[in-house]
Design a protein around this motif. Structure first.
Motif, PDB file in Angstrom:
ATOM      1  N   GLN A  18      26.477  31.620  48.208  1.00 20.59           N
ATOM      2  CA  GLN A  18      25.605  32.760  48.461  1.00 20.59           C
ATOM      3  C   GLN A  18      24.658  33.054  47.308  1.00 20.59           C
ATOM      4  O   GLN A  18      23.657  33.761  47.493  1.00 20.59           O
ATOM      5  N   ILE A  19      24.956  32.537  46.122  1.00 19.19           N
ATOM      6  CA  ILE A  19      24.034  32.774  45.012  1.00 19.19           C
ATOM      7  C   ILE A  19      22.926  31.726  44.974  1.00 19.19           C
ATOM      8  O   ILE A  19      21.886  31.919  44.343  1.00 19.19           O
ATOM      9  N   GLU A  20      23.114  30.620  45.695  1.00 18.18           N
ATOM     10  CA  GLU A  20      22.099  29.553  45.706  1.00 18.18           C
ATOM     11  C   GLU A  20      20.710  30.035  46.119  1.00 18.18           C
ATOM     12  O   GLU A  20      19.725  29.684  45.472  1.00 18.18           O
ATOM     13  N   PRO A  21      20.585  30.830  47.206  1.00 22.30           N
ATOM     14  CA  PRO A  21      19.234  31.287  47.574  1.00 22.30           C
ATOM     15  C   PRO A  21      18.548  32.093  46.475  1.00 22.30           C
ATOM     16  O   PRO A  21      17.336  31.978  46.285  1.00 22.30           O
ATOM     17  N   TYR A  22      19.325  32.889  45.738  1.00 19.32           N
ATOM     18  CA  TYR A  22      18.753  33.647  44.621  1.00 19.32           C
ATOM     19  C   TYR A  22      18.238  32.691  43.542  1.00 19.32           C
ATOM     20  O   TYR A  22      17.165  32.901  42.970  1.00 19.32           O
ATOM     21  N   VAL A  23      19.028  31.652  43.271  1.00 19.00           N
ATOM     22  CA  VAL A  23      18.642  30.680  42.246  1.00 19.00           C
ATOM     23  C   VAL A  23      17.398  29.911  42.678  1.00 19.00           C
ATOM     24  O   VAL A  23      16.448  29.757  41.901  1.00 19.00           O
ATOM     25  N   LEU A  24      17.383  29.448  43.921  1.00 16.98           N
ATOM     26  CA  LEU A  24      16.227  28.709  44.436  1.00 16.98           C
ATOM     27  C   LEU A  24      14.948  29.545  44.351  1.00 16.98           C
ATOM     28  O   LEU A  24      13.911  29.072  43.876  1.00 16.98           O
ATOM     29  N   GLU A  25      15.036  30.778  44.802  1.00 19.26           N
ATOM     30  CA  GLU A  25      13.867  31.665  44.773  1.00 19.26           C
ATOM     31  C   GLU A  25      13.379  31.880  43.344  1.00 19.26           C
ATOM     32  O   GLU A  25      12.173  31.837  43.065  1.00 19.26           O
ATOM     33  N   SER A  26      14.308  32.080  42.435  1.00 17.21           N
ATOM     34  CA  SER A  26      13.946  32.350  41.037  1.00 17.21           C
ATOM     35  C   SER A  26      13.366  31.112  40.358  1.00 17.21           C
ATOM     36  O   SER A  26      12.430  31.225  39.562  1.00 17.21           O
ATOM     37  N   LEU A  27      13.909  29.933  40.668  1.00 17.19           N
ATOM     38  CA  LEU A  27      13.354  28.700  40.109  1.00 17.19           C
ATOM     39  C   LEU A  27      11.893  28.541  40.506  1.00 17.19           C
ATOM     40  O   LEU A  27      11.034  28.177  39.683  1.00 17.19           O
ATOM     41  N   ARG A  28      11.606  28.836  41.759  1.00 21.02           N
ATOM     42  CA  ARG A  28      10.223  28.731  42.240  1.00 21.02           C
ATOM     43  C   ARG A  28       9.336  29.796  41.601  1.00 21.02           C
ATOM     44  O   ARG A  28       8.166  29.538  41.291  1.00 21.02           O
ATOM     45  N   VAL A  63       9.530  30.981  38.639  1.00 20.85           N
ATOM     46  CA  VAL A  63       9.170  30.630  37.254  1.00 20.85           C
ATOM     47  C   VAL A  63       8.286  29.389  37.208  1.00 20.85           C
ATOM     48  O   VAL A  63       7.939  28.914  36.132  1.00 20.85           O
ATOM     49  N   GLY A  64       7.912  28.863  38.385  1.00 23.54           N
ATOM     50  CA  GLY A  64       6.946  27.770  38.436  1.00 23.54           C
ATOM     51  C   GLY A  64       7.515  26.380  38.565  1.00 23.54           C
ATOM     52  O   GLY A  64       6.792  25.394  38.377  1.00 23.54           O
ATOM     53  N   LEU A  65       8.810  26.270  38.898  1.00 25.82           N
ATOM     54  CA  LEU A  65       9.424  24.959  39.059  1.00 25.82           C
ATOM     55  C   LEU A  65       9.473  24.576  40.532  1.00 25.82           C
ATOM     56  O   LEU A  65       9.631  25.428  41.407  1.00 25.82           O
ATOM     57  N   LYS A  66       9.330  23.300  40.798  1.00 21.41           N
ATOM     58  CA  LYS A  66       9.480  22.790  42.161  1.00 21.41           C
ATOM     59  C   LYS A  66      10.974  22.601  42.404  1.00 21.41           C
ATOM     60  O   LYS A  66      11.639  21.837  41.691  1.00 21.41           O
ATOM     61  N   ALA A  67      11.520  23.322  43.386  1.00 23.40           N
ATOM     62  CA  ALA A  67      12.966  23.287  43.608  1.00 23.40           C
ATOM     63  C   ALA A  67      13.271  23.352  45.096  1.00 23.40           C
ATOM     64  O   ALA A  67      12.583  24.033  45.862  1.00 23.40           O
ATOM     65  N   GLY A  68      14.308  22.621  45.506  1.00 23.62           N
ATOM     66  CA  GLY A  68      14.726  22.634  46.897  1.00 23.62           C
ATOM     67  C   GLY A  68      16.031  21.885  47.055  1.00 23.62           C
ATOM     68  O   GLY A  68      16.646  21.447  46.076  1.00 23.62           O
ATOM     69  N   LYS A  69      16.464  21.733  48.299  1.00 24.07           N
ATOM     70  CA  LYS A  69      17.657  20.943  48.577  1.00 24.07           C
ATOM     71  C   LYS A  69      17.336  19.471  48.320  1.00 24.07           C
ATOM     72  O   LYS A  69      16.231  19.013  48.612  1.00 24.07           O
ATOM     73  N   PRO A  70      18.275  18.725  47.768  1.00 22.12           N
ATOM     74  CA  PRO A  70      18.014  17.307  47.485  1.00 22.12           C
ATOM     75  C   PRO A  70      17.717  16.503  48.744  1.00 22.12           C
ATOM     76  O   PRO A  70      18.265  16.768  49.810  1.00 22.12           O
ATOM     77  N   GLU A 109      12.151  19.741  39.911  1.00 23.07           N
ATOM     78  CA  GLU A 109      11.199  18.979  39.109  1.00 23.07           C
ATOM     79  C   GLU A 109      10.664  19.921  38.052  1.00 23.07           C
ATOM     80  O   GLU A 109      10.106  20.972  38.372  1.00 23.07           O
ATOM     81  N   ASP A 110      10.856  19.586  36.780  1.00 24.24           N
ATOM     82  CA  ASP A 110      10.398  20.494  35.726  1.00 24.24           C
ATOM     83  C   ASP A 110       8.898  20.328  35.494  1.00 24.24           C
ATOM     84  O   ASP A 110       8.232  19.527  36.158  1.00 24.24           O
ATOM     85  N   ARG A 111       8.363  21.084  34.562  1.00 23.31           N
ATOM     86  CA  ARG A 111       6.906  21.088  34.350  1.00 23.31           C
ATOM     87  C   ARG A 111       6.388  19.761  33.803  1.00 23.31           C
ATOM     88  O   ARG A 111       5.178  19.530  33.767  1.00 23.31           O
ATOM     89  N   PHE A 112       7.300  18.876  33.409  1.00 25.44           N
ATOM     90  CA  PHE A 112       6.903  17.559  32.895  1.00 25.44           C
ATOM     91  C   PHE A 112       7.167  16.460  33.928  1.00 25.44           C
ATOM     92  O   PHE A 112       7.094  15.276  33.617  1.00 25.44           O
ATOM     93  N   GLY A 113       7.538  16.856  35.142  1.00 24.31           N
ATOM     94  CA  GLY A 113       7.765  15.895  36.219  1.00 24.31           C
ATOM     95  C   GLY A 113       9.134  15.238  36.190  1.00 24.31           C
ATOM     96  O   GLY A 113       9.366  14.265  36.916  1.00 24.31           O
ATOM     97  N   ARG A 114      10.031  15.748  35.376  1.00 26.54           N
ATOM     98  CA  ARG A 114      11.376  15.166  35.289  1.00 26.54           C
ATOM     99  C   ARG A 114      12.305  15.816  36.303  1.00 26.54           C
ATOM    100  O   ARG A 114      12.148  16.988  36.650  1.00 26.54           O
ATOM    101  N   THR A 115      13.300  15.061  36.752  1.00 21.54           N
ATOM    102  CA  THR A 115      14.224  15.556  37.769  1.00 21.54           C
ATOM    103  C   THR A 115      15.463  16.163  37.137  1.00 21.54           C
ATOM    104  O   THR A 115      16.024  15.625  36.182  1.00 21.54           O
TER     105      THR A 115
END
Length: 200
Positions: free
Chosen positions: A62-72, A74-81, A99-105
């Motif tokens: 249940q905390i995953e949606p909060y984390v996903l939303e927050s990652l996005r 702060v400007g990171l590309k994030a989703g289910k693998p 994917e971080d701001r340098f394109g790393r996974t």
């Protein structure tokens, strides 16, 4: 079998490497700052809402949606693998691909716990071999965890985060639990029956 390096398991099962988190590299510190901001934001939002579940370790999903939303946020590309076959898979390790701001996974797993259970030896981290693995590239493997306590939210008992942590998994040691099993059909064979009776 115990004490197996997680990084070797990932390499053997997927062919991809677990990248070491080196704190002397500036890019890594910037990545960690982004993840820390996201953890704080996710924790704040979950604290306000409260997580309605029976046990604190069940709140991880249940905390995953909060984390996903927050990652996005702060400007990171994030989703289910996305798996090897191109499918988006929810179940199993890892929870989130970033994917971080340098394109790393970054592969991120989300966990929750209470202060009482943090040091218990019950198994809480699992991953299994798959013909269609969710790990499809060399990456950092990190854990974002939240310590929960019980509070009241809108008249209901809820779990709320009181702290967060980010761990690297590159030096994690894991174990394999082998299991022998049988079905009822195999257990209750007539030729194996020794005695029976009725109850009145």
């Amino acid at each position: 079998m115990k004490g197996i390096p997680f990084s070797i398991c990932i390499k053997a099962l997927t062919g991809f490497s677990v990248i070491e988190f080196d704190g002397s590299i500036e890019q890594n510190n910037l990545m960690l700052e982004d993840l820390s901001r996201a953890a704080r934001m996710a924790g704040d939002k979950a604290f306000q809402d409260g997580i309605l579940t029976v046990r604190p370790n069940e709140a991880g999903n249940q905390i995953e949606p909060y984390v996903l939303e927050s990652l996005r946020e702060v400007g990171l590309k994030a989703g289910k693998p996305t798996s090897k076959s191109g499918k988006i898979k929810s179940a199993g390790y890892p929870d989130i691909q970033i994917e971080d701001r340098f394109g790393r996974t970054i592969y991120l797993d989300c966990k929750t716990y209470s202060a009482k259970t943090k040091n218990q030896s019950f198994r809480t981290f699992y991953f299994s071999p798959s013909l269609d693995p969710k790990i499809t590239r060399d990456a950092f493997h990190l854990l974002m965890s939240f310590e929960l306590t019980v509070s009241d939210r809108k008249g209901k008992r809820a779990f709320v985060p009181v702290s967060w942590q980010i761990y690297t998994l590159e030096r994690l040691l894991v174990q394999i639990k082998h299991e022998f099993n049988a079905s009822n059909k195999e257990l209750y064979r007539p030729e194996a029956l020794l005695r029976t009776g009725t109850i009145s």
